[in-house]
Design a protein around this motif. Structure first.
Motif, mmCIF file in Angstrom:
data_model
loop_
_atom_site.group_PDB
_atom_site.id
_atom_site.type_symbol
_atom_site.label_atom_id
_atom_site.label_comp_id
_atom_site.label_asym_id
_atom_site.label_seq_id
_atom_site.Cartn_x
_atom_site.Cartn_y
_atom_site.Cartn_z
ATOM 1 N N ASP A 68 1.076 -1.181 -0.116
ATOM 2 C CA ASP A 68 -0.007 -0.026 0.085
ATOM 3 C C ASP A 68 0.951 1.292 -0.015
ATOM 4 O O ASP A 68 0.455 2.410 -0.142
ATOM 5 N N GLY A 69 2.205 1.150 -0.080
ATOM 6 C CA GLY A 69 2.991 2.285 -0.084
ATOM 7 C C GLY A 69 3.692 2.664 -1.230
ATOM 8 O O GLY A 69 3.075 2.293 -2.247
ATOM 9 N N TYR A 70 4.284 3.744 -1.283
ATOM 10 C CA TYR A 70 4.952 4.400 -2.318
ATOM 11 C C TYR A 70 6.384 4.402 -2.212
ATOM 12 O O TYR A 70 6.802 4.731 -1.099
ATOM 13 N N PHE A 71 7.140 4.305 -3.355
ATOM 14 C CA PHE A 71 8.771 4.466 -3.462
ATOM 15 C C PHE A 71 9.074 5.981 -3.568
ATOM 16 O O PHE A 71 8.352 6.675 -3.873
ATOM 17 N N VAL A 72 10.140 6.152 -2.704
ATOM 18 C CA VAL A 72 10.712 7.390 -2.713
ATOM 19 C C VAL A 72 12.177 7.017 -2.411
ATOM 20 O O VAL A 72 12.579 6.110 -2.192
ATOM 21 N N ARG A 73 12.911 8.282 -3.191
ATOM 22 C CA ARG A 73 14.399 8.006 -3.197
ATOM 23 C C ARG A 73 15.066 8.018 -1.709
ATOM 24 O O ARG A 73 14.771 9.110 -0.813
ATOM 25 N N THR A 74 15.903 7.052 -1.406
ATOM 26 C CA THR A 74 16.545 6.947 -0.290
ATOM 27 C C THR A 74 17.473 8.133 0.011
ATOM 28 O O THR A 74 17.127 8.868 1.190
ATOM 29 N N ASP A 75 18.296 8.779 -1.195
ATOM 30 C CA ASP A 75 19.026 9.809 -0.762
ATOM 31 C C ASP A 75 18.244 11.244 -0.670
ATOM 32 O O ASP A 75 18.562 12.055 0.439
ATOM 33 N N TRP A 76 16.897 11.332 -0.976
ATOM 34 C CA TRP A 76 16.206 12.338 -0.740
ATOM 35 C C TRP A 76 15.576 12.160 0.509
ATOM 36 O O TRP A 76 15.841 13.423 1.311
ATOM 37 N N LEU A 77 15.271 11.158 1.138
ATOM 38 C CA LEU A 77 14.955 10.989 2.492
ATOM 39 C C LEU A 77 15.977 11.373 3.584
ATOM 40 O O LEU A 77 15.814 12.006 4.477
ATOM 41 N N LYS A 78 17.100 10.784 3.282
ATOM 42 C CA LYS A 78 18.065 11.159 4.235
ATOM 43 C C LYS A 78 18.578 12.676 4.312
ATOM 44 O O LYS A 78 18.792 13.330 5.236
ATOM 45 N N HIS A 79 18.307 13.403 2.891
ATOM 46 C CA HIS A 79 18.521 14.662 2.829
ATOM 47 C C HIS A 79 17.483 15.514 3.991
ATOM 48 O O HIS A 79 17.870 16.502 4.532
ATOM 49 N N TRP A 80 16.345 15.205 3.612
ATOM 50 C CA TRP A 80 14.993 15.770 4.392
ATOM 51 C C TRP A 80 15.342 15.582 5.950
ATOM 52 O O TRP A 80 15.112 16.486 6.564
ATOM 53 N N VAL A 81 15.836 14.307 6.324
ATOM 54 C CA VAL A 81 16.013 13.984 7.779
ATOM 55 C C VAL A 81 16.923 14.925 8.226
ATOM 56 O O VAL A 81 16.880 15.252 9.436
ATOM 57 N N SER A 82 17.906 15.049 7.401
ATOM 58 C CA SER A 82 19.124 16.122 8.067
ATOM 59 C C SER A 82 18.864 17.652 7.958
ATOM 60 O O SER A 82 19.425 18.368 8.837
ATOM 61 N N LEU A 83 17.688 18.053 7.622
ATOM 62 C CA LEU A 83 17.560 19.417 7.690
ATOM 63 C C LEU A 83 17.338 20.123 8.775
ATOM 64 O O LEU A 83 16.208 19.300 9.524
ATOM 65 N N ASP A 84 17.510 21.190 9.066
ATOM 66 C CA ASP A 84 17.094 21.736 10.363
ATOM 67 C C ASP A 84 15.695 22.433 10.078
ATOM 68 O O ASP A 84 15.100 22.993 8.853
ATOM 69 N N VAL A 85 14.906 21.879 10.911
ATOM 70 C CA VAL A 85 13.484 22.305 10.842
ATOM 71 C C VAL A 85 12.914 23.950 10.841
ATOM 72 O O VAL A 85 12.045 24.396 10.062
ATOM 73 N N ALA A 86 14.103 24.618 11.012
ATOM 74 C CA ALA A 86 13.747 26.166 11.027
ATOM 75 C C ALA A 86 13.917 26.431 9.709
ATOM 76 O O ALA A 86 13.397 27.420 9.067
ATOM 77 N N GLU A 87 14.702 25.908 8.778
ATOM 78 C CA GLU A 87 14.674 26.134 7.550
ATOM 79 C C GLU A 87 13.875 25.468 6.529
ATOM 80 O O GLU A 87 12.925 26.167 5.848
ATOM 81 N N ASP A 88 13.660 23.923 6.674
ATOM 82 C CA ASP A 88 13.004 23.346 6.093
ATOM 83 C C ASP A 88 12.629 23.632 4.751
ATOM 84 O O ASP A 88 11.393 23.828 4.053
ATOM 85 N N LYS A 89 13.798 23.816 3.938
ATOM 86 C CA LYS A 89 13.640 24.157 2.541
ATOM 87 C C LYS A 89 14.295 22.985 1.825
ATOM 88 O O LYS A 89 15.773 22.746 1.703
ATOM 89 N N CYS A 90 13.518 22.063 1.287
ATOM 90 C CA CYS A 90 14.011 20.756 0.632
ATOM 91 C C CYS A 90 13.718 20.809 -0.768
ATOM 92 O O CYS A 90 12.599 21.378 -1.134
ATOM 93 N N ASP A 91 14.503 20.051 -1.717
ATOM 94 C CA ASP A 91 14.146 20.018 -2.713
ATOM 95 C C ASP A 91 12.662 19.342 -3.165
ATOM 96 O O ASP A 91 12.379 18.577 -2.463
ATOM 97 N N LYS A 92 12.400 19.456 -4.416
ATOM 98 C CA LYS A 92 11.021 18.735 -4.977
ATOM 99 C C LYS A 92 11.273 17.306 -4.994
ATOM 100 O O LYS A 92 12.379 16.750 -5.041
ATOM 101 N N LEU A 93 10.213 16.684 -4.606
ATOM 102 C CA LEU A 93 10.352 15.078 -5.070
ATOM 103 C C LEU A 93 10.503 14.825 -6.286
ATOM 104 O O LEU A 93 9.929 15.430 -7.142
#
Length: 201
Positions: A68-93
């Protein structure tokens, strides 16, 4: 003026005008400090809310049933997790690197992708957007055709390598042609032509 000064001295010992100026400055400083404190508290509150929201989204990532899930790139997820929540500027999926040419999840790229739950996938899309050439990749829709193509390519490559070995053995075992016999030349030319046809088929 002398009387006024004497009256001030008899009171607080500070001229009335000076006392009023000091009081006004103190009030201004207190107002600035209160405003700065309010801004700091508001920023702290926004950060806590952002951290709570990201934590909730992170906890929602695992899919109860991978189908029931969806695939997402591992490197995108790692980058998102590493971001500071104050910035929250992540590339588009962007799932293009893990898509097959048939616009489905490429099984050969399973090491480069993770399955996330549908709610978390939708939340990530809503927050960060999706690249215009990227598509949703349901985990239950692995691209079988890309595996078939890959197997055909491997078989063709294996057949070609076997053919090359046979040709090499044939050329190594051929008798030395006589100077007045051009048959060997035409046989050799035919073999090379067949090898080239097999190579570029």
């Amino acid at each position: 003026a002398a009387a006024s000064w004497d009256e001030d001295k008899g009171g607080s010992g500070v001229p009335e005008a000076l006392a009023a100026a000091v009081e006004a400055e103190n009030l201004e400083l207190e107002g600035s400090a209160a405003a700065e404190q309010a801004v700091h508290e508001a920023e702290s509150k926004r950060r806590r809310e952002a951290e709570d929201a990201k934590e909730a989204l992170f906890r929602s990532l695992p899919a109860q049933d991978w189908r029931d899930g969806y695939f997402v790139r591992t490197d995108w997820l790692k980058h998102w997790v590493s971001l500071d929540v104050a910035e929250d500027k992540c590339d588009k999926l962007d799932n293009r690197p893990i898509m097959s040419k048939y616009l489905r999840p490429d099984p050969k790229k399973v090491g480069d992708m993770k399955v996330v739950s549908k709610p978390s996938w939708e939340a990530l899309k809503s927050r960060y957007g999706v690249h215009e050439e990227s598509v949703d990749l349901p985990a239950c829709h692995l691209c079988k055709q890309s595996i078939i193509d890959h197997c055909r390519e491997r078989k063709a490559r294996s057949d070609l390598e076997a053919f090359a070995l046979q040709l090499r053995a044939l050329l190594n075992s051929r008798p030395e042609p006589r100077p007045d016999d051009d048959t060997a030349f035409w046989v050799l030319l035919l073999i090379i032509f067949a090898f080239g046809a097999e190579l570029f088929r």
